[in-house]
Write an enzyme that holds these catalytic residues in place. Structure first.
Site, PDB file in Angstrom:
ATOM      1  CG  ASP A 160      -1.834   1.213   1.365  1.00 46.55           C
ATOM      2  OD1 ASP A 160      -1.680   2.113   0.606  1.00 46.55           O
ATOM      3  OD2 ASP A 160      -2.981   1.136   1.821  1.00 46.55           O
ATOM      4  CG  HIS A 161       0.844   4.545  -2.995  1.00 44.41           C
ATOM      5  ND1 HIS A 161      -0.401   4.019  -3.397  1.00 44.41           N
ATOM      6  CD2 HIS A 161       0.420   5.684  -2.616  1.00 44.41           C
ATOM      7  CE1 HIS A 161      -1.296   4.873  -3.502  1.00 44.41           C
ATOM      8  NE2 HIS A 161      -0.591   5.998  -3.231  1.00 44.41           N
TER       9      HIS A 161
ATOM     10  CG  HIS B 188      -5.028   4.174   0.136  1.00 42.66           C
ATOM     11  ND1 HIS B 188      -4.137   3.399   0.166  1.00 42.66           N
ATOM     12  CD2 HIS B 188      -5.425   4.760  -0.794  1.00 42.66           C
ATOM     13  CE1 HIS B 188      -3.601   3.222  -1.267  1.00 42.66           C
ATOM     14  NE2 HIS B 188      -4.505   4.177  -1.813  1.00 42.66           N
TER      15      HIS B 188
END
Length: 513
Positions: free
Chosen positions: A200-201, A263
């Site tokens: 998950d960036h 996120h």
């Protein structure tokens, strides 16, 4: 014992060798947008910063026929457009000579035999010990085929004694709880859990990584991080863009699957978790899982009271007219997919008992911003009423994830003049101005962590599946029409119902610009 002393072992664990070991990075879907915009620019910057030495290679695998030279030429242009640093010709030369390409279909077993032979050749060419990281940057529906082919071809196994093999999986990890479990089962059929890196960036962003350091490395904050001092928490992910050419995917996902499940809930768990015993992958992820297990369940009746879902209609963003969601390409004309979600969650444990967490996410909002805002309780009495001062604003600690990554703290101060008048003022910290350099891109952090074998900032199977349980409970209630889908004009901060959701508890959404 002081907070700083208690947390010393935790902070000592954060030290380590910053450079990557010799490794081959194999990117499935190497001709796609993610590779061009994020992955190869990240590799370039790691080389430019001296974090990735001469012993590496990047192997692209995709369906399109292409030569090594053609692959390098395309990526040189991409790095020029998307690198955070200006391209140095000498650095690019060092990167380019380590870029290679293999053409093949994702489900074609013969292509994986070709890939395996090429990897062995490149081990010798670049003096590599057989360490491999497989990166799934292809369409999600190809993941099972790729994993199965890696397993059956033997590529999932270490290439030599002491060598490692790891796999990075981009979101979405499934479409719901059932499909997520099926994908995780497929992954575990070929790799061990410690080899699987679900990325998950958001977790690679500087401010996200700084949440724990900020809390545990500063003795003035951790004692206040609980229900005694915190009134409520707001977490916002606001985007000005629409579906950006992803209409078909987004129409089947919505913001609940596309952003909430990963996120938003990642930001929630990092904000609310207990201090881990050590800064080690499973110790950190154990605490994040405890937060998800402590969320009060959303029964059908609760969904109507604690959530608002909405869809944007035509409006104006940044002075430009934009179409409504149902007029976007590849979106069904009568789509009921949500592009905005506001949600009230509660964590049923000692630290957060009675503290509401308000989450909101939306497309086509007025400003791109991601923020965690901690609102502290007001003083119990005000001695300033006698001199005409009104209610004192809450102190708010704001952790800005994007843009302008940084931290700000608001507090009340006497305004200049003879009369006593209290105005809120802010102390601001910006990474770029304070440290004099642009923070590394999130993918730089995460690719380097994976190469080093540090899975702290990657999601574990139980974490992913618990997040899907929450999303499934929302989807189940929404399918029964509770609450109904409402509209908001593009370029506004969402529907009136979202304002009412938080106003019922005596609060209001923060103004983000």
């Amino acid at each position: 014992m002081s907070t700083a002393t208690r947390n010393q072992p935790f902070l000592e664990d954060m030290k380590g060798d910053p450079t990557a070991p010799p490794v081959q990075l194999v990117i499935f879907g190497a001709t796609g947008d993610l590779t061009r915009r994020k992955l190869v620019p990240a590799i370039y910057n790691l080389v430019a910063d001296g974090l990735l030495g001469p012993a590496f290679s990047v192997v692209g695998f995709a369906r399109r026929e292409q030569s090594d030279d053609g692959f390098r030429a395309e990526l040189e242009q991409a790095v020029g457009e998307h690198s955070r640093q200006a391209v140095d010709p000498e650095v690019w030369r060092r990167v380019a000579e380590h870029l290679h390409y293999v053409q093949g279909e994702f489900a074609d077993r013969a292509a994986y035999q070709t890939l395996g032979r090429r990897l062995k050749e490149l081990d010798q060419l670049h003096h590599l010990p057989g360490n491999r990281v497989f990166y799934l940057a292809a369409p999600p529906d190809t993941y099972p085929d790729i994993v199965r082919a890696l397993h059956e071809s033997g590529l999932a196994d270490p290439a030599g004694q002491g060598a490692f093999t790891r796999i990075v999986v981009e979101k979405p990890i499934g479409h719901d709880l059932r499909s997520s479990r099926a994908l995780n089962q497929a992954l575990l059929g070929a790799f061990r859990e410690e080899q699987i890196y679900r990325i998950d960036h958001y977790l690679g962003k500087e401010t996200v990584q700084n949440i724990l350091v900020f809390r545990l490395g500063n003795g003035i904050f951790e004692p206040l991080w609980n229900q005694r001092y915190i009134e409520h928490v707001q977490i916002t992910v606001a985007e000005t863009v629409g579906v950006e050419g992803r209409g078909s995917y987004f129409d089947s996902a919505g913001v609940s699957r596309d952003i909430l499940q990963n996120h938003l809930l990642q930001l929630l768990t990092l904000t609310a978790m207990e201090p881990p015993v050590r800064f080690a992958a499973d110790a950190v992820r154990d605490e994040k899982v405890k937060v998800l297990r402590s969320l009060k369940p959303l029964e059908h009746r609760d969904v109507s009271e604690r959530s608002v879902r909405a869809q944007y209609r035509a409006g104006t963003v940044a002075g430009e007219p934009v179409a409504g969601y149902r007029e976007e390409p590849e979106v069904k004309p009568g789509s009921m997919t949500e592009t905005y979600l506001a949600l009230k969650l509660e964590i049923d444990n000692w630290r957060w008992a009675g503290v509401p967490f308000y989450l909101r996410v939306g497309k086509r909002l007025p400003k791109r911003a991601t923020e965690i805002a901690i609102a502290f309780r007001r003083p119990p009495t005000s001695i300033f009423r006698e001199v005409g001062c009104g209610a004192i604003e809450s102190n708010v600690l704001s952790l800005r994830i994007q843009p302008d990554e940084g931290i700000s703290l608001s507090f009340g101060s006497k305004a200049p003049g003879q009369a006593i008048h209290i105005d809120p003022v802010q102390m601001d910290f910006l990474y770029e101005t304070s440290f004099g350099w642009t923070p590394p891109d999130a993918y730089e952090h995460l690719i380097l962590d994976c190469m080093q074998g540090d899975s702290t900032l990657f999601a574990r199977r139980d974490e992913v599946e618990l997040a899907w349980e929450l999303v499934d409970s929302l989807q189940s209630a929404w399918q029964r029409g509770k609450p109904p889908l409402v509209e908001y004009e593009a370029g506004t901060w969402g529907p009136e119902a979202a304002d009412q959701l938080i106003a019922r508890d005596g609060f209001r959404w923060r103004r983000l610009g």
